[in-house]
Design a protein around this motif. Structure first.
Motif, PDB file in Angstrom:
ATOM      1  N   ILE A   8      90.280  55.384  11.254  1.00  0.00           N
ATOM      2  CA  ILE A   8      90.058  56.870  11.727  1.00  0.00           C
ATOM      3  C   ILE A   8      89.468  56.719  13.108  1.00  0.00           C
ATOM      4  O   ILE A   8      88.417  56.121  13.254  1.00  0.00           O
ATOM      5  CB  ILE A   8      89.057  57.643  10.546  1.00  0.00           C
ATOM      6  CG1 ILE A   8      89.802  57.790   9.243  1.00  0.00           C
ATOM      7  CG2 ILE A   8      88.781  58.881  11.524  1.00  0.00           C
ATOM      8  CD1 ILE A   8      88.953  58.493   8.456  1.00  0.00           C
ATOM      9  N   CYS A  10      87.482  59.192  15.598  1.00  0.00           N
ATOM     10  CA  CYS A  10      86.748  60.576  15.528  1.00  0.00           C
ATOM     11  C   CYS A  10      86.480  61.346  16.971  1.00  0.00           C
ATOM     12  O   CYS A  10      86.837  60.595  18.054  1.00  0.00           O
ATOM     13  CB  CYS A  10      85.360  60.445  15.001  1.00  0.00           C
ATOM     14  SG  CYS A  10      85.252  59.498  13.506  1.00  0.00           S
ATOM     15  N   TYR A  38      89.913  52.358  16.595  1.00  0.00           N
ATOM     16  CA  TYR A  38      89.487  53.221  15.929  1.00  0.00           C
ATOM     17  C   TYR A  38      87.921  53.394  15.470  1.00  0.00           C
ATOM     18  O   TYR A  38      87.342  52.139  15.661  1.00  0.00           O
ATOM     19  CB  TYR A  38      90.116  53.181  14.457  1.00  0.00           C
ATOM     20  CG  TYR A  38      91.437  53.496  14.660  1.00  0.00           C
ATOM     21  CD1 TYR A  38      92.177  54.950  14.518  1.00  0.00           C
ATOM     22  CD2 TYR A  38      92.528  52.489  14.817  1.00  0.00           C
ATOM     23  CE1 TYR A  38      93.309  55.223  14.627  1.00  0.00           C
ATOM     24  CE2 TYR A  38      93.959  52.950  15.152  1.00  0.00           C
ATOM     25  CZ  TYR A  38      94.451  54.292  14.856  1.00  0.00           C
ATOM     26  OH  TYR A  38      95.596  54.656  15.165  1.00  0.00           O
ATOM     27  N   VAL A  60      91.735  63.913   3.782  1.00  0.00           N
ATOM     28  CA  VAL A  60      91.136  63.306   4.996  1.00  0.00           C
ATOM     29  C   VAL A  60      91.228  63.732   6.133  1.00  0.00           C
ATOM     30  O   VAL A  60      90.344  64.104   6.895  1.00  0.00           O
ATOM     31  CB  VAL A  60      91.581  61.740   4.941  1.00  0.00           C
ATOM     32  CG1 VAL A  60      90.935  60.995   6.126  1.00  0.00           C
ATOM     33  CG2 VAL A  60      91.238  60.934   3.614  1.00  0.00           C
ATOM     34  N   GLN A  61      92.612  63.953   6.507  1.00  0.00           N
ATOM     35  CA  GLN A  61      92.790  64.443   7.902  1.00  0.00           C
ATOM     36  C   GLN A  61      92.249  65.772   8.122  1.00  0.00           C
ATOM     37  O   GLN A  61      92.177  66.299   9.362  1.00  0.00           O
ATOM     38  CB  GLN A  61      94.281  64.546   8.414  1.00  0.00           C
ATOM     39  CG  GLN A  61      94.812  63.074   8.530  1.00  0.00           C
ATOM     40  CD  GLN A  61      96.392  63.242   8.880  1.00  0.00           C
ATOM     41  OE1 GLN A  61      97.179  64.008   8.768  1.00  0.00           O
ATOM     42  NE2 GLN A  61      96.792  61.989   9.236  1.00  0.00           N
ATOM     43  N   ILE A  66      87.796  64.816  12.986  1.00  0.00           N
ATOM     44  CA  ILE A  66      88.799  63.653  12.699  1.00  0.00           C
ATOM     45  C   ILE A  66      89.898  63.772  13.812  1.00  0.00           C
ATOM     46  O   ILE A  66      90.946  64.811  13.919  1.00  0.00           O
ATOM     47  CB  ILE A  66      89.447  63.320  11.343  1.00  0.00           C
ATOM     48  CG1 ILE A  66      88.117  62.822  10.568  1.00  0.00           C
ATOM     49  CG2 ILE A  66      90.513  62.281  11.675  1.00  0.00           C
ATOM     50  CD1 ILE A  66      88.688  62.439   9.168  1.00  0.00           C
ATOM     51  N   THR A  69      94.400  59.304  12.452  1.00  0.00           N
ATOM     52  CA  THR A  69      94.555  58.370  11.338  1.00  0.00           C
ATOM     53  C   THR A  69      95.542  57.278  11.472  1.00  0.00           C
ATOM     54  O   THR A  69      96.528  57.571  12.093  1.00  0.00           O
ATOM     55  CB  THR A  69      94.275  58.994  10.090  1.00  0.00           C
ATOM     56  OG1 THR A  69      95.443  59.557   9.837  1.00  0.00           O
ATOM     57  CG2 THR A  69      93.157  59.847  10.055  1.00  0.00           C
ATOM     58  N   THR A  71      96.947  54.593   8.520  1.00  0.00           N
ATOM     59  CA  THR A  71      96.810  54.359   6.944  1.00  0.00           C
ATOM     60  C   THR A  71      97.639  52.977   6.712  1.00  0.00           C
ATOM     61  O   THR A  71      99.154  52.871   7.144  1.00  0.00           O
ATOM     62  CB  THR A  71      97.362  55.423   6.143  1.00  0.00           C
ATOM     63  OG1 THR A  71      96.762  56.521   6.330  1.00  0.00           O
ATOM     64  CG2 THR A  71      97.254  55.136   4.678  1.00  0.00           C
TER      65      THR A  71
END
Length: 79
Positions: A8, A10, A38, A60-61, A66, A69, A71
């Motif tokens: 992630i 930020c 990240y 999450v998003q 945020i 991302t 994954t």
């Protein structure tokens, strides 16, 4: 059980706030602060059959602060 890792990025200065929010999600096992591209690495366990895309995009998003991302789906844990 499905294991995924979410890297992630930020918004500036918000990594600790984002981490505090993510640790409260029941699927989240660990949240680590990281260096590099990240800011956080999140380890999640999802029940078999749960849609990973929906979890990432909806749970999450949508968390505040945020920016991005990435994954990774884990296949097998060793040791």
């Amino acid at each position: 059980m499905q294991t995924i890792f979410i890297s992630i990025k930020c918004e500036r200065g918000k990594a600790y706030e984002v981490a505090d929010e993510l640790v409260d999600l029941p699927e989240v096992s660990e949240v680590h602060s990281t260096s590099g591209q990240y800011d956080l690495l999140v380890k999640c366990y999802l029940p078999d059959g749960q849609d990973i895309g929906h979890f990432v995009t909806e749970r999450v998003q949508t968390q505040p602060d945020i920016a991005d991302t990435f994954t990774t789906i884990a296949f097998k844990a060793f040791g």
